[in-house]
Design a protein around this motif. Structure first.
Motif, PDB file in Angstrom:
ATOM      1  N   TYR A  85       0.847  -1.198   0.000  1.00  0.00           N
ATOM      2  CA  TYR A  85       0.000   0.000   0.000  1.00  0.00           C
ATOM      3  C   TYR A  85       0.882   1.246   0.000  1.00  0.00           C
ATOM      4  O   TYR A  85       1.902   1.294   0.677  1.00  0.00           O
ATOM      5  CB  TYR A  85      -0.842   0.074   1.275  1.00  0.00           C
ATOM      6  CG  TYR A  85      -1.662  -1.136   1.622  1.00  0.00           C
ATOM      7  CD1 TYR A  85      -1.085  -2.258   2.200  1.00  0.00           C
ATOM      8  CD2 TYR A  85      -3.046  -1.133   1.448  1.00  0.00           C
ATOM      9  CE1 TYR A  85      -1.849  -3.359   2.561  1.00  0.00           C
ATOM     10  CE2 TYR A  85      -3.825  -2.225   1.810  1.00  0.00           C
ATOM     11  CZ  TYR A  85      -3.210  -3.333   2.364  1.00  0.00           C
ATOM     12  OH  TYR A  85      -3.978  -4.418   2.732  1.00  0.00           O
ATOM     13  N   TYR A 145       0.234   5.218   1.068  1.00  0.00           N
ATOM     14  CA  TYR A 145      -0.696   6.139   1.711  1.00  0.00           C
ATOM     15  C   TYR A 145      -0.113   7.544   1.702  1.00  0.00           C
ATOM     16  O   TYR A 145       1.096   7.742   1.750  1.00  0.00           O
ATOM     17  CB  TYR A 145      -0.920   5.765   3.178  1.00  0.00           C
ATOM     18  CG  TYR A 145      -1.759   4.536   3.420  1.00  0.00           C
ATOM     19  CD1 TYR A 145      -1.162   3.287   3.559  1.00  0.00           C
ATOM     20  CD2 TYR A 145      -3.139   4.629   3.562  1.00  0.00           C
ATOM     21  CE1 TYR A 145      -1.929   2.155   3.814  1.00  0.00           C
ATOM     22  CE2 TYR A 145      -3.916   3.510   3.819  1.00  0.00           C
ATOM     23  CZ  TYR A 145      -3.301   2.277   3.942  1.00  0.00           C
ATOM     24  OH  TYR A 145      -4.074   1.170   4.199  1.00  0.00           O
ATOM     25  N   GLN A 176      -0.238  10.958   4.050  1.00  0.00           N
ATOM     26  CA  GLN A 176      -0.635  11.448   5.369  1.00  0.00           C
ATOM     27  C   GLN A 176      -0.348  12.943   5.457  1.00  0.00           C
ATOM     28  O   GLN A 176       0.810  13.359   5.530  1.00  0.00           O
ATOM     29  CB  GLN A 176       0.102  10.700   6.486  1.00  0.00           C
ATOM     30  CG  GLN A 176      -0.377  11.102   7.864  1.00  0.00           C
ATOM     31  CD  GLN A 176       0.309  10.341   8.985  1.00  0.00           C
ATOM     32  OE1 GLN A 176       1.382   9.782   8.817  1.00  0.00           O
ATOM     33  NE2 GLN A 176      -0.323  10.318  10.149  1.00  0.00           N
ATOM     34  N   PRO A 223      -3.739   8.414   7.645  1.00  0.00           N
ATOM     35  CA  PRO A 223      -3.335   8.002   6.305  1.00  0.00           C
ATOM     36  C   PRO A 223      -4.530   7.824   5.375  1.00  0.00           C
ATOM     37  O   PRO A 223      -5.584   7.348   5.798  1.00  0.00           O
ATOM     38  CB  PRO A 223      -2.645   6.648   6.547  1.00  0.00           C
ATOM     39  CG  PRO A 223      -2.287   6.646   7.996  1.00  0.00           C
ATOM     40  CD  PRO A 223      -3.343   7.445   8.673  1.00  0.00           C
ATOM     41  N   LEU A 256      -5.432   6.152   1.564  1.00  0.00           N
ATOM     42  CA  LEU A 256      -4.891   5.240   0.556  1.00  0.00           C
ATOM     43  C   LEU A 256      -4.736   5.925  -0.800  1.00  0.00           C
ATOM     44  O   LEU A 256      -5.659   6.576  -1.291  1.00  0.00           O
ATOM     45  CB  LEU A 256      -5.800   4.025   0.408  1.00  0.00           C
ATOM     46  CG  LEU A 256      -5.325   2.969  -0.591  1.00  0.00           C
ATOM     47  CD1 LEU A 256      -4.067   2.261  -0.066  1.00  0.00           C
ATOM     48  CD2 LEU A 256      -6.429   1.966  -0.878  1.00  0.00           C
ATOM     49  N   LEU A 277       3.538   7.248   3.097  1.00  0.00           N
ATOM     50  CA  LEU A 277       3.752   6.011   3.843  1.00  0.00           C
ATOM     51  C   LEU A 277       3.578   4.799   2.942  1.00  0.00           C
ATOM     52  O   LEU A 277       2.649   4.750   2.132  1.00  0.00           O
ATOM     53  CB  LEU A 277       2.748   5.898   4.994  1.00  0.00           C
ATOM     54  CG  LEU A 277       2.864   6.925   6.117  1.00  0.00           C
ATOM     55  CD1 LEU A 277       1.631   6.849   7.005  1.00  0.00           C
ATOM     56  CD2 LEU A 277       4.113   6.701   6.929  1.00  0.00           C
ATOM     57  N   LEU A 279       3.407   4.118  11.420  1.00  0.00           N
ATOM     58  CA  LEU A 279       2.384   3.593  12.320  1.00  0.00           C
ATOM     59  C   LEU A 279       2.728   2.169  12.727  1.00  0.00           C
ATOM     60  O   LEU A 279       3.200   1.366  11.911  1.00  0.00           O
ATOM     61  CB  LEU A 279       1.013   3.588  11.637  1.00  0.00           C
ATOM     62  CG  LEU A 279       0.249   4.910  11.601  1.00  0.00           C
ATOM     63  CD1 LEU A 279       0.905   5.903  10.654  1.00  0.00           C
ATOM     64  CD2 LEU A 279      -1.192   4.670  11.205  1.00  0.00           C
ATOM     65  N   PHE A 313      -4.128   6.292  16.365  1.00  0.00           N
ATOM     66  CA  PHE A 313      -5.089   6.259  15.257  1.00  0.00           C
ATOM     67  C   PHE A 313      -6.013   5.060  15.409  1.00  0.00           C
ATOM     68  O   PHE A 313      -5.551   3.931  15.570  1.00  0.00           O
ATOM     69  CB  PHE A 313      -4.370   6.134  13.910  1.00  0.00           C
ATOM     70  CG  PHE A 313      -3.572   7.341  13.520  1.00  0.00           C
ATOM     71  CD1 PHE A 313      -2.240   7.443  13.861  1.00  0.00           C
ATOM     72  CD2 PHE A 313      -4.159   8.371  12.799  1.00  0.00           C
ATOM     73  CE1 PHE A 313      -1.488   8.557  13.500  1.00  0.00           C
ATOM     74  CE2 PHE A 313      -3.420   9.485  12.427  1.00  0.00           C
ATOM     75  CZ  PHE A 313      -2.086   9.578  12.790  1.00  0.00           C
ATOM     76  N   GLN A 326     -10.077  -2.819   2.287  1.00  0.00           N
ATOM     77  CA  GLN A 326      -9.816  -1.404   2.499  1.00  0.00           C
ATOM     78  C   GLN A 326      -9.657  -1.084   3.983  1.00  0.00           C
ATOM     79  O   GLN A 326     -10.390  -1.596   4.822  1.00  0.00           O
ATOM     80  CB  GLN A 326     -10.972  -0.568   1.954  1.00  0.00           C
ATOM     81  CG  GLN A 326     -11.096  -0.571   0.451  1.00  0.00           C
ATOM     82  CD  GLN A 326     -10.211   0.488  -0.188  1.00  0.00           C
ATOM     83  OE1 GLN A 326      -9.060   0.696   0.209  1.00  0.00           O
ATOM     84  NE2 GLN A 326     -10.740   1.169  -1.178  1.00  0.00           N
ATOM     85  N   PHE A 327      -8.706  -0.207   4.270  1.00  0.00           N
ATOM     86  CA  PHE A 327      -8.509   0.309   5.615  1.00  0.00           C
ATOM     87  C   PHE A 327      -8.914   1.779   5.625  1.00  0.00           C
ATOM     88  O   PHE A 327      -8.602   2.526   4.696  1.00  0.00           O
ATOM     89  CB  PHE A 327      -7.039   0.196   6.034  1.00  0.00           C
ATOM     90  CG  PHE A 327      -6.605  -1.197   6.380  1.00  0.00           C
ATOM     91  CD1 PHE A 327      -6.233  -2.083   5.384  1.00  0.00           C
ATOM     92  CD2 PHE A 327      -6.554  -1.607   7.697  1.00  0.00           C
ATOM     93  CE1 PHE A 327      -5.825  -3.369   5.694  1.00  0.00           C
ATOM     94  CE2 PHE A 327      -6.143  -2.896   8.016  1.00  0.00           C
ATOM     95  CZ  PHE A 327      -5.778  -3.777   7.016  1.00  0.00           C
ATOM     96  N   PHE A 371      -8.812   5.192   8.252  1.00  0.00           N
ATOM     97  CA  PHE A 371      -8.183   5.683   9.477  1.00  0.00           C
ATOM     98  C   PHE A 371      -8.875   6.937   9.991  1.00  0.00           C
ATOM     99  O   PHE A 371      -9.355   7.768   9.195  1.00  0.00           O
ATOM    100  CB  PHE A 371      -6.707   6.016   9.210  1.00  0.00           C
ATOM    101  CG  PHE A 371      -5.845   4.817   8.980  1.00  0.00           C
ATOM    102  CD1 PHE A 371      -5.761   4.245   7.709  1.00  0.00           C
ATOM    103  CD2 PHE A 371      -5.115   4.261  10.008  1.00  0.00           C
ATOM    104  CE1 PHE A 371      -4.966   3.130   7.484  1.00  0.00           C
ATOM    105  CE2 PHE A 371      -4.312   3.149   9.799  1.00  0.00           C
ATOM    106  CZ  PHE A 371      -4.246   2.587   8.545  1.00  0.00           C
ATOM    107  N   GLY A 372      -8.890   7.099  11.300  1.00  0.00           N
ATOM    108  CA  GLY A 372      -9.311   8.347  11.902  1.00  0.00           C
ATOM    109  C   GLY A 372      -8.211   9.387  11.766  1.00  0.00           C
ATOM    110  O   GLY A 372      -7.134   9.108  11.234  1.00  0.00           O
TER     111      GLY A 372
END
Lengths: 114, 110
Positions: free
Chosen positions: A33, A35, A37, A43, A45, A91, B44, B89, B97-98, B100-101
């Motif tokens: 992946y 990302y 940020q 993050p 995508l 990232l 992270l 986070f 799919q991820f 994030f806050g």
């Protein structure tokens, strides 16, 4: 075992210049992946690879961003030309396989566009 | 759609204080839930996770319980240390799919 490796760690360029980021995922991890940020944000995508195939690039601004993952291992993310708003941390993360619960993140590349 | 909302920071606590960072989510289907921690200058790191309702994830004294009825996954620690200072986070995974806050910055003072 080495973690996700990214380089460079920091990059400062002038706007309209090109820039490239490199990522080496954990050995044996098929999913990679990229990302973005932004400062004070989580993050977001940009692109996801399963082996060498980009399976989700819907959030990648394709007019200026490109990515590749030749041979399904290392990956490069490129911006050409860079804009002031591209200043952020980029990232890279990897996971063992599609559907794997856990991602492992690299330290990121902090980009500053002047 | 899918999203994560977490408590805004920054949060400043004295050492040994009790910590709660709130996280609520919106998701289709049955997501897995995560807390990640980011130390200054680093990427992270997974702190803990829970994959189904009523599961409790725990690690390094931190814990969070997957509450489907309230769509929440609040992070707690009974006694924080200076070394816990970082950005936390909350995240969810649905399909491949991820999400994030925005992160909550925690500073623990001696």
């Amino acid at each position: 075992e080495a973690g996700v490796v990214q380089s460079p760690r920091y990059k400062i360029i002038e706007k309209k210049q090109p820039v490239a980021f490199w990522c080496n995922p954990i050995s044996g991890h098929n999913t990679l992946y990229w990302y973005l940020q932004n400062l004070g944000q989580g993050p977001e995508l940009l692109i996801r690879y399963e082996n060498e195939e980009a399976v989700d690039d819907s959030q990648l601004p394709k007019d200026r961003f490109s990515a590749e993952r030749l041979k399904g291992v290392d990956s490069t993310l490129k911006i050409q030309p860079a804009e002031l708003g591209d200043s952020a941390v980029y990232l890279c993360a990897s996971s063992l396989a599609r559907g794997s619960e856990t991602q492992y993140f690299g330290p990121g590349t902090r980009l500053l566009v002047l | 759609g899918n999203s994560v909302t977490q408590m805004e920071g920054p949060v400043t606590l004295s050492e040994e204080a009790f910590l709660t960072i709130n996280c609520t989510y919106t998701a289709t289907g049955y997501p897995s839930l995560f807390w990640y921690v980011q130390y200054p200058g680093e990427g992270l790191q997974l702190l803990l996770k829970a994959t189904k309702a009523d599961d409790k994830g725990s690690n390094k004294g931190f814990e969070a319980t997957y509450r489907k009825e309230t769509t929440s996954f609040h992070l707690e620690k009974g006694s924080v240390q200076v070394s816990d200072s970082a950005v936390y986070f909350c995240a969810l995974r649905t399909g491949n799919q991820f999400y994030f806050g925005t992160g909550t910055s925690l500073t623990v003072i001696p």
